[in-house]
Design a protein around this motif. Structure first.
Motif, PDB file in Angstrom:
ATOM      1  N   TRP A 129      -2.504  42.537   2.371  1.00  0.00           N
ATOM      2  CA  TRP A 129      -3.596  43.313   1.765  1.00  0.00           C
ATOM      3  C   TRP A 129      -3.359  44.823   1.674  1.00  0.00           C
ATOM      4  CZ3 TRP A 129      -5.302  46.561   5.564  1.00  0.00           C
ATOM      5  CH2 TRP A 129      -5.315  46.091   6.885  1.00  0.00           C
ATOM      6  N   ILE A 130      -2.372  45.362   2.369  1.00  0.00           N
ATOM      7  CA  ILE A 130      -2.152  46.812   2.326  1.00  0.00           C
ATOM      8  C   ILE A 130      -1.897  47.271   0.882  1.00  0.00           C
ATOM      9  CG2 ILE A 130      -0.526  48.652   2.966  1.00  0.00           C
ATOM     10  CD1 ILE A 130      -0.378  47.353   5.749  1.00  0.00           C
ATOM     11  N   ASP A 131      -1.051  46.547   0.174  1.00  0.00           N
ATOM     12  CA  ASP A 131      -0.750  46.910  -1.215  1.00  0.00           C
ATOM     13  C   ASP A 131      -1.946  46.789  -2.139  1.00  0.00           C
ATOM     14  OD1 ASP A 131       1.795  47.702  -0.875  1.00  0.00           O
ATOM     15  OD2 ASP A 131       2.731  46.061  -1.975  1.00  0.00           O
ATOM     16  N   ASP A 134      -3.719  50.108  -1.617  1.00  0.00           N
ATOM     17  CA  ASP A 134      -2.930  51.159  -2.261  1.00  0.00           C
ATOM     18  C   ASP A 134      -1.443  50.857  -2.060  1.00  0.00           C
ATOM     19  OD1 ASP A 134      -1.816  53.465  -3.268  1.00  0.00           O
ATOM     20  OD2 ASP A 134      -2.213  54.647  -1.460  1.00  0.00           O
ATOM     21  N   PRO A 135      -0.714  50.607  -3.156  1.00  0.00           N
ATOM     22  CA  PRO A 135       0.716  50.271  -3.030  1.00  0.00           C
ATOM     23  C   PRO A 135       1.535  51.368  -2.361  1.00  0.00           C
ATOM     24  CG  PRO A 135      -0.056  49.916  -5.279  1.00  0.00           C
ATOM     25  CD  PRO A 135      -1.166  50.608  -4.551  1.00  0.00           C
ATOM     26  N   ASN A 136       1.003  52.596  -2.346  1.00  0.00           N
ATOM     27  CA  ASN A 136       1.738  53.685  -1.708  1.00  0.00           C
ATOM     28  C   ASN A 136       1.505  53.777  -0.212  1.00  0.00           C
ATOM     29  OD1 ASN A 136       3.220  54.988  -3.788  1.00  0.00           O
ATOM     30  ND2 ASN A 136       1.268  55.628  -4.652  1.00  0.00           N
ATOM     31  N   TRP A 137       0.558  52.984   0.279  1.00  0.00           N
ATOM     32  CA  TRP A 137       0.218  53.062   1.698  1.00  0.00           C
ATOM     33  C   TRP A 137       1.240  52.277   2.514  1.00  0.00           C
ATOM     34  CZ3 TRP A 137      -4.632  50.324   4.179  1.00  0.00           C
ATOM     35  CH2 TRP A 137      -4.738  50.702   5.519  1.00  0.00           C
ATOM     36  N   SER A 138       1.817  52.925   3.554  1.00  0.00           N
ATOM     37  CA  SER A 138       2.826  52.260   4.393  1.00  0.00           C
ATOM     38  C   SER A 138       2.184  51.362   5.445  1.00  0.00           C
ATOM     39  CB  SER A 138       3.689  53.301   5.095  1.00  0.00           C
ATOM     40  OG  SER A 138       2.994  53.821   6.213  1.00  0.00           O
ATOM     41  N   GLY A 139       0.917  51.602   5.724  1.00  0.00           N
ATOM     42  CA  GLY A 139       0.239  50.850   6.774  1.00  0.00           C
ATOM     43  C   GLY A 139      -0.083  51.704   7.991  1.00  0.00           C
ATOM     44  N   ALA A 140       0.467  52.915   7.999  1.00  0.00           N
ATOM     45  CA  ALA A 140       0.162  53.817   9.105  1.00  0.00           C
ATOM     46  C   ALA A 140      -1.251  54.374   8.907  1.00  0.00           C
ATOM     47  CB  ALA A 140       1.174  54.953   9.172  1.00  0.00           C
TER      48      ALA A 140
END
Lengths: 176, 226
Positions: A129-131, A134-140
Protein backbone atom coordinates in the motif's frame (compact mmCIF):
# COMPACT_ATOMS: atom_id res chain seq x y z
CA UNK A 1 -33.96 -34.39 32.11
CA UNK A 2 -30.56 -35.15 30.69
CA UNK A 3 -31.07 -32.52 28.02
CA UNK A 4 -32.12 -30.00 30.61
CA UNK A 5 -28.93 -30.61 32.57
CA UNK A 6 -26.68 -30.23 29.63
CA UNK A 7 -28.40 -26.99 28.60
CA UNK A 8 -27.98 -25.67 32.12
CA UNK A 9 -24.33 -26.62 31.98
CA UNK A 10 -23.96 -24.85 28.67
CA UNK A 11 -25.63 -21.75 30.03
CA UNK A 12 -23.49 -21.73 33.13
CA UNK A 13 -20.31 -22.16 31.15
CA UNK A 14 -21.20 -19.18 28.98
CA UNK A 15 -21.95 -17.03 31.97
CA UNK A 16 -18.42 -15.90 32.91
CA UNK A 17 -17.61 -15.30 29.27
CA UNK A 18 -20.62 -13.06 28.80
CA UNK A 19 -19.85 -11.05 31.86
CA UNK A 20 -16.28 -10.63 30.78
CA UNK A 21 -17.36 -9.24 27.45
CA UNK A 22 -20.12 -7.10 28.83
CA UNK A 23 -17.93 -5.39 31.40
CA UNK A 24 -15.19 -4.79 28.90
CA UNK A 25 -17.67 -3.35 26.45
CA UNK A 26 -19.23 -0.92 28.88
CA UNK A 27 -15.79 0.30 29.86
CA UNK A 28 -15.05 0.99 26.25
CA UNK A 29 -18.31 2.84 25.78
CA UNK A 30 -17.76 5.08 28.73
CA UNK A 31 -14.43 6.20 27.35
CA UNK A 32 -15.99 7.21 24.03
CA UNK A 33 -17.32 10.27 25.77
CA UNK A 34 -14.01 11.98 26.42
CA UNK A 35 -12.08 13.51 23.53
CA UNK A 36 -9.74 11.37 21.43
CA UNK A 37 -10.34 8.31 23.54
CA UNK A 38 -11.67 6.32 20.64
CA UNK A 39 -8.80 5.30 18.39
CA UNK A 40 -10.21 3.20 15.57
CA UNK A 41 -8.05 0.62 13.81
CA UNK A 42 -7.94 0.84 10.04
CA UNK A 43 -6.37 -1.10 7.26
CA UNK A 44 -5.28 0.56 4.05
CA UNK A 45 -8.59 0.05 2.24
CA UNK A 46 -10.62 1.57 5.06
CA UNK A 47 -8.11 4.41 5.48
CA UNK A 48 -8.09 5.31 1.78
CA UNK A 49 -11.30 7.40 1.79
CA UNK A 50 -9.76 9.63 4.46
CA UNK A 51 -6.92 10.56 2.10
CA UNK A 52 -9.24 12.46 -0.23
CA UNK A 53 -11.84 15.17 0.18
CA UNK A 54 -14.51 17.10 -1.72
CA UNK A 55 -13.95 20.11 0.45
CA UNK A 56 -11.67 23.07 -0.23
CA UNK A 57 -10.57 23.06 3.42
CA UNK A 58 -6.92 22.32 4.14
CA UNK A 59 -6.45 18.67 5.13
CA UNK A 60 -3.28 17.33 6.72
CA UNK A 61 -2.71 13.60 7.10
CA UNK A 62 0.41 12.77 9.08
CA UNK A 63 1.82 9.24 9.33
CA UNK A 64 3.70 8.86 12.59
CA UNK A 65 4.40 6.58 15.52
CA UNK A 66 5.42 6.92 19.13
CA UNK A 67 8.60 4.97 18.40
CA UNK A 68 9.63 7.49 15.73
CA UNK A 69 11.61 10.26 17.39
CA UNK A 70 11.37 12.85 14.56
CA UNK A 71 7.62 12.21 14.38
CA UNK A 72 7.16 12.88 18.06
CA UNK A 73 9.21 16.04 17.73
CA UNK A 74 6.99 17.20 14.88
CA UNK A 75 3.64 16.73 16.62
CA UNK A 76 3.71 20.07 18.50
CA UNK A 77 4.14 21.87 15.15
CA UNK A 78 0.95 20.30 13.82
CA UNK A 79 -0.75 21.04 17.11
CA UNK A 80 0.26 24.68 16.96
CA UNK A 81 -0.92 25.01 13.36
CA UNK A 82 -4.26 23.52 14.33
CA UNK A 83 -4.61 25.91 17.22
CA UNK A 84 -3.98 28.87 14.90
CA UNK A 85 -6.18 27.47 12.14
CA UNK A 86 -9.22 25.77 13.67
CA UNK A 87 -10.63 25.22 10.21
CA UNK A 88 -7.90 22.75 9.20
CA UNK A 89 -8.68 19.02 9.20
CA UNK A 90 -5.79 17.16 10.78
CA UNK A 91 -5.66 13.38 10.86
CA UNK A 92 -2.82 11.62 12.67
CA UNK A 93 -2.33 8.12 11.31
CA UNK A 94 -0.46 6.20 13.97
CA UNK A 95 1.64 3.23 12.90
CA UNK A 96 1.95 2.04 16.44
CA UNK A 97 0.81 -1.44 17.36
CA UNK A 98 -2.81 -2.17 18.28
CA UNK A 99 -1.86 -3.83 21.54
CA UNK A 100 -0.37 -0.53 22.71
CA UNK A 101 -3.46 1.64 22.17
CA UNK A 102 -4.72 1.49 25.73
CA UNK A 103 -1.46 1.13 27.59
CA UNK A 104 0.77 3.54 25.66
CA UNK A 105 -0.90 5.49 22.86
CA UNK A 106 -3.79 6.99 24.81
CA UNK A 107 -1.63 8.04 27.78
CA UNK A 108 0.90 9.47 25.31
CA UNK A 109 -1.71 11.61 23.52
CA UNK A 110 -3.10 12.77 26.80
CA UNK A 111 0.32 13.75 28.10
CA UNK A 112 1.12 15.64 24.91
CA UNK A 113 -2.31 17.30 24.90
CA UNK A 114 -3.07 16.12 21.39
CA UNK A 115 -6.70 16.48 20.43
CA UNK A 116 -6.42 16.02 16.65
CA UNK A 117 -8.18 12.96 15.34
CA UNK A 118 -6.00 9.86 15.68
CA UNK A 119 -6.51 6.56 13.90
CA UNK A 120 -4.26 3.53 13.92
CA UNK A 121 -3.21 1.90 10.66
CA UNK A 122 -2.66 -1.84 11.10
CA UNK A 123 -1.88 -3.34 7.72
CA UNK A 124 1.37 -5.30 7.90
CA UNK A 125 2.12 -5.78 4.21
CA UNK A 126 3.19 -2.17 3.78
CA UNK A 127 4.82 -2.89 0.45
CA UNK A 128 1.34 -3.42 -0.96
CA UNK A 129 0.00 0.00 0.00
CA UNK A 130 2.90 2.47 0.32
CA UNK A 131 2.95 3.06 -3.44
CA UNK A 132 -0.80 3.52 -3.52
CA UNK A 133 -0.41 6.45 -1.16
CA UNK A 134 2.60 7.92 -2.97
CA UNK A 135 5.03 6.07 -5.29
CA UNK A 136 7.79 8.40 -4.11
CA UNK A 137 7.37 7.42 -0.48
CA UNK A 138 10.11 5.04 0.77
CA UNK A 139 8.12 4.02 3.82
CA UNK A 140 10.10 6.05 6.31
CA UNK A 141 8.10 8.26 8.64
CA UNK A 142 7.11 10.97 9.39
CA UNK A 143 5.24 11.31 6.13
CA UNK A 144 2.65 14.02 5.55
CA UNK A 145 0.02 14.66 2.89
CA UNK A 146 -1.33 18.19 2.52
CA UNK A 147 -4.45 18.39 0.36
CA UNK A 148 -7.86 19.73 -0.41
CA UNK A 149 -10.24 18.96 -3.26
CA UNK A 150 -7.93 20.63 -5.81
CA UNK A 151 -4.33 20.34 -4.67
CA UNK A 152 -2.09 17.82 -3.04
CA UNK A 153 1.52 17.49 -1.89
CA UNK A 154 3.55 14.77 -0.16
CA UNK A 155 6.34 15.28 2.35
CA UNK A 156 8.68 12.52 3.45
CA UNK A 157 10.35 14.49 6.17
CA UNK A 158 9.63 16.21 9.45
CA UNK A 159 8.67 19.87 9.32
CA UNK A 160 11.35 21.93 11.00
CA UNK A 161 8.98 24.46 12.51
CA UNK A 162 5.61 26.16 12.11
CA UNK A 163 6.91 28.46 9.37
CA UNK A 164 8.13 25.47 7.39
CA UNK A 165 4.73 23.79 7.61
CA UNK A 166 2.88 27.00 6.71
CA UNK A 167 5.11 27.51 3.68
CA UNK A 168 4.38 24.01 2.43
CA UNK A 169 0.65 24.49 2.97
CA UNK A 170 0.69 27.82 1.14
CA UNK A 171 2.67 26.31 -1.71
CA UNK A 172 0.20 23.44 -1.99
CA UNK A 173 -3.15 25.13 -1.52
CA UNK A 174 -2.87 27.89 -4.09
CA UNK A 175 -6.30 28.82 -5.29
CA UNK A 176 -8.47 29.49 -2.30
CA UNK B 1 -42.05 -24.29 32.63
CA UNK B 2 -38.74 -24.95 34.29
CA UNK B 3 -37.40 -26.46 31.11
CA UNK B 4 -38.55 -23.40 29.22
CA UNK B 5 -36.72 -21.10 31.59
CA UNK B 6 -33.52 -22.99 31.27
CA UNK B 7 -33.88 -23.05 27.54
CA UNK B 8 -34.57 -19.35 27.45
CA UNK B 9 -31.58 -18.55 29.64
CA UNK B 10 -29.34 -20.72 27.56
CA UNK B 11 -30.43 -19.08 24.33
CA UNK B 12 -30.15 -15.62 25.82
CA UNK B 13 -26.66 -16.34 27.08
CA UNK B 14 -25.51 -17.88 23.88
CA UNK B 15 -26.90 -15.10 21.73
CA UNK B 16 -25.57 -12.31 23.90
CA UNK B 17 -22.21 -14.01 23.74
CA UNK B 18 -22.38 -14.20 19.99
CA UNK B 19 -23.52 -10.61 19.66
CA UNK B 20 -20.67 -9.30 21.77
CA UNK B 21 -18.18 -11.40 19.86
CA UNK B 22 -19.69 -10.18 16.61
CA UNK B 23 -19.48 -6.53 17.57
CA UNK B 24 -15.91 -7.08 18.67
CA UNK B 25 -14.99 -8.52 15.35
CA UNK B 26 -16.33 -5.41 13.68
CA UNK B 27 -14.11 -3.18 15.78
CA UNK B 28 -11.19 -4.23 13.69
CA UNK B 29 -12.07 -2.94 10.30
CA UNK B 30 -11.05 -4.47 7.08
CA UNK B 31 -9.87 -7.58 5.40
CA UNK B 32 -7.45 -10.20 6.64
CA UNK B 33 -3.97 -8.99 7.39
CA UNK B 34 -1.41 -9.46 4.72
CA UNK B 35 -3.25 -10.14 1.52
CA UNK B 36 -1.85 -10.88 -1.86
CA UNK B 37 -1.34 -7.50 -3.39
CA UNK B 38 1.11 -6.62 -6.04
CA UNK B 39 4.47 -6.41 -4.34
CA UNK B 40 6.22 -4.99 -7.37
CA UNK B 41 7.83 -1.64 -6.91
CA UNK B 42 7.50 1.03 -9.54
CA UNK B 43 10.10 3.37 -8.20
CA UNK B 44 13.81 3.17 -7.63
CA UNK B 45 15.71 4.87 -4.87
CA UNK B 46 16.93 7.41 -7.39
CA UNK B 47 15.20 10.34 -5.74
CA UNK B 48 16.66 9.48 -2.39
CA UNK B 49 20.08 8.76 -3.80
CA UNK B 50 21.84 5.52 -3.10
CA UNK B 51 22.13 2.38 -5.15
CA UNK B 52 19.89 1.14 -7.88
CA UNK B 53 19.57 -2.49 -8.86
CA UNK B 54 22.69 -3.46 -10.80
CA UNK B 55 24.99 -0.85 -9.24
CA UNK B 56 28.19 -2.16 -7.70
CA UNK B 57 28.07 -1.55 -3.96
CA UNK B 58 31.07 -0.27 -2.11
CA UNK B 59 32.98 -2.44 0.29
CA UNK B 60 33.77 -0.89 3.65
CA UNK B 61 35.87 -1.27 6.73
CA UNK B 62 33.71 -0.93 9.83
CA UNK B 63 34.15 -1.88 13.45
CA UNK B 64 32.38 -5.09 14.45
CA UNK B 65 30.99 -5.62 17.96
CA UNK B 66 33.89 -8.00 18.64
CA UNK B 67 36.31 -5.08 18.31
CA UNK B 68 37.75 -6.09 14.93
CA UNK B 69 37.43 -4.20 11.70
CA UNK B 70 35.30 -5.99 9.10
CA UNK B 71 35.05 -5.80 5.32
CA UNK B 72 32.92 -7.71 2.86
CA UNK B 73 36.14 -9.00 1.32
CA UNK B 74 36.88 -10.78 4.62
CA UNK B 75 34.23 -13.36 3.77
CA UNK B 76 36.02 -15.96 1.72
CA UNK B 77 34.13 -17.75 -1.05
CA UNK B 78 31.07 -15.54 -0.64
CA UNK B 79 28.39 -16.05 -3.27
CA UNK B 80 26.62 -12.93 -2.12
CA UNK B 81 25.94 -10.67 0.83
CA UNK B 82 22.82 -9.82 2.82
CA UNK B 83 23.64 -6.30 3.98
CA UNK B 84 21.08 -5.09 6.53
CA UNK B 85 20.94 -1.59 7.94
CA UNK B 86 19.46 -1.99 11.38
CA UNK B 87 19.82 -0.62 14.88
CA UNK B 88 19.25 -1.37 18.56
CA UNK B 89 16.15 0.58 19.41
CA UNK B 90 13.78 0.58 16.46
CA UNK B 91 10.85 -1.74 17.20
CA UNK B 92 10.85 -2.95 13.59
CA UNK B 93 14.54 -3.77 13.80
CA UNK B 94 13.94 -5.68 17.02
CA UNK B 95 11.08 -7.65 15.54
CA UNK B 96 13.40 -8.88 12.82
CA UNK B 97 16.40 -9.84 14.98
CA UNK B 98 15.42 -13.48 15.32
CA UNK B 99 14.60 -13.70 11.63
CA UNK B 100 18.02 -12.24 10.76
CA UNK B 101 19.71 -14.85 12.94
CA UNK B 102 17.69 -17.59 11.22
CA UNK B 103 18.56 -16.19 7.78
CA UNK B 104 22.25 -16.09 8.60
CA UNK B 105 22.28 -19.57 10.08
CA UNK B 106 20.50 -20.94 7.05
CA UNK B 107 22.32 -19.09 4.29
CA UNK B 108 25.83 -18.28 5.57
CA UNK B 109 26.90 -21.91 5.03
CA UNK B 110 25.54 -21.57 1.49
CA UNK B 111 27.65 -18.49 0.83
CA UNK B 112 25.26 -15.69 1.80
CA UNK B 113 26.10 -14.08 5.14
CA UNK B 114 24.09 -11.45 6.94
CA UNK B 115 26.10 -8.29 7.53
CA UNK B 116 24.27 -5.97 9.91
CA UNK B 117 25.25 -2.31 9.95
CA UNK B 118 24.00 0.25 12.46
CA UNK B 119 23.79 3.66 10.75
CA UNK B 120 22.40 5.27 13.91
CA UNK B 121 25.40 4.48 16.07
CA UNK B 122 26.13 7.47 18.24
CA UNK B 123 28.06 7.88 21.44
CA UNK B 124 25.64 10.62 22.51
CA UNK B 125 22.71 8.18 22.39
CA UNK B 126 23.23 5.60 25.10
CA UNK B 127 20.87 3.16 23.38
CA UNK B 128 22.71 3.29 20.06
CA UNK B 129 26.28 3.57 21.30
CA UNK B 130 28.94 1.05 20.30
CA UNK B 131 28.75 -0.39 23.81
CA UNK B 132 24.97 -0.77 23.52
CA UNK B 133 25.47 -2.56 20.20
CA UNK B 134 27.88 -4.99 21.83
CA UNK B 135 25.39 -5.59 24.61
CA UNK B 136 22.49 -6.17 22.20
CA UNK B 137 24.54 -8.54 20.05
CA UNK B 138 25.46 -10.56 23.12
CA UNK B 139 21.93 -10.60 24.56
CA UNK B 140 20.39 -11.78 21.32
CA UNK B 141 23.28 -14.05 20.42
CA UNK B 142 23.86 -12.51 17.00
CA UNK B 143 25.59 -15.07 14.81
CA UNK B 144 26.38 -12.41 12.20
CA UNK B 145 28.62 -9.36 12.33
CA UNK B 146 27.08 -6.17 13.69
CA UNK B 147 29.01 -3.15 12.46
CA UNK B 148 29.09 0.45 13.61
CA UNK B 149 28.73 2.92 10.71
CA UNK B 150 30.45 5.66 12.67
CA UNK B 151 30.10 9.07 11.07
CA UNK B 152 27.48 7.53 8.78
CA UNK B 153 29.82 6.93 5.89
CA UNK B 154 28.17 3.86 4.38
CA UNK B 155 24.39 4.21 4.82
CA UNK B 156 24.10 7.29 2.55
CA UNK B 157 26.12 5.58 -0.18
CA UNK B 158 23.79 2.60 -0.13
CA UNK B 159 20.71 4.78 0.26
CA UNK B 160 19.50 3.21 3.49
CA UNK B 161 16.55 5.27 4.66
CA UNK B 162 14.93 3.12 7.31
CA UNK B 163 15.72 0.27 9.65
CA UNK B 164 15.70 -2.53 8.81
CA UNK B 165 16.65 -1.92 5.16
CA UNK B 166 18.14 -4.82 3.22
CA UNK B 167 20.54 -4.73 0.26
CA UNK B 168 21.37 -8.10 -1.27
CA UNK B 169 24.58 -8.08 -3.28
CA UNK B 170 25.82 -10.82 -5.55
CA UNK B 171 29.37 -12.17 -5.70
CA UNK B 172 30.56 -9.12 -7.63
CA UNK B 173 28.86 -6.86 -5.07
CA UNK B 174 26.25 -5.89 -7.62
CA UNK B 175 23.01 -4.87 -5.92
CA UNK B 176 20.33 -7.47 -6.72
CA UNK B 177 17.62 -6.70 -4.21
CA UNK B 178 16.67 -3.67 -2.11
CA UNK B 179 13.90 -3.64 0.41
CA UNK B 180 12.21 -5.42 3.25
CA UNK B 181 12.80 -8.88 4.71
CA UNK B 182 9.25 -10.18 4.39
CA UNK B 183 5.67 -8.94 4.31
CA UNK B 184 4.87 -8.99 8.01
CA UNK B 185 7.13 -7.31 10.54
CA UNK B 186 4.93 -7.88 13.54
CA UNK B 187 4.25 -11.54 13.17
CA UNK B 188 6.72 -14.01 11.72
CA UNK B 189 3.99 -16.67 11.73
CA UNK B 190 1.74 -14.63 9.44
CA UNK B 191 4.40 -13.98 6.81
CA UNK B 192 3.18 -14.86 3.33
CA UNK B 193 6.07 -13.64 1.18
CA UNK B 194 9.71 -13.95 2.25
CA UNK B 195 11.24 -11.38 -0.06
CA UNK B 196 14.87 -11.79 1.06
CA UNK B 197 14.78 -15.56 1.07
CA UNK B 198 13.13 -15.62 -2.35
CA UNK B 199 15.78 -13.24 -3.66
CA UNK B 200 18.60 -15.47 -2.44
CA UNK B 201 16.93 -18.54 -3.90
CA UNK B 202 16.72 -16.71 -7.22
CA UNK B 203 20.42 -15.80 -7.07
CA UNK B 204 21.28 -19.41 -6.27
CA UNK B 205 19.54 -20.38 -9.49
CA UNK B 206 21.35 -17.61 -11.37
CA UNK B 207 18.09 -15.74 -11.79
CA UNK B 208 17.15 -12.14 -11.07
CA UNK B 209 15.13 -11.66 -7.87
CA UNK B 210 11.53 -10.76 -8.53
CA UNK B 211 10.52 -8.42 -7.03
CA UNK B 212 13.91 -6.79 -6.71
CA UNK B 213 12.59 -3.75 -4.89
CA UNK B 214 10.12 -3.56 -2.00
CA UNK B 215 9.10 -1.03 0.59
CA UNK B 216 8.19 -1.22 4.23
CA UNK B 217 7.35 0.99 7.14
CA UNK B 218 10.40 1.31 9.31
CA UNK B 219 12.17 3.69 11.58
CA UNK B 220 13.79 6.52 9.73
CA UNK B 221 17.56 6.36 9.61
CA UNK B 222 18.66 9.45 11.47
CA UNK B 223 20.51 10.80 8.50
CA UNK B 224 23.18 13.29 9.25
CA UNK B 225 23.10 14.39 5.62
CA UNK B 226 19.39 15.21 5.61
Amino acid sequence: MKLQKSILLLAVSFLPLCYGFITENSELESTYLSSNEDIPIYNFESLKPLLNTNSDKVHIVNFWAMWCAPCVKELPILKEYEANNPNVEILLVSLDFPENIETKLKPFLKKKGITSKVVLLDDPDANSWIDKIDPNWSGAIPFTIIFNNKNRSYHERAFANLQDLENEINKTIKDN
Amino acid sequence: MKTNNVFFTAILMASSFLITVGSYAQDRKGPPRGGGHNPEQTKTLEEIGGYKIGDVATDFKLKNVNGNMFSLSDIKNAKGYIVVFTCNECPFAKMYENRLIALHNEYAPKGYSVIAINPNVSESNQNESYGAMQKRAKEKGFTFVYLADEGQKIAPQYGAVRTPHVFILDKERKVQYIGTIDDNARSAEDVKVKYVENAIKALEKDEKPNPSFTKAIGCPVKLAYN
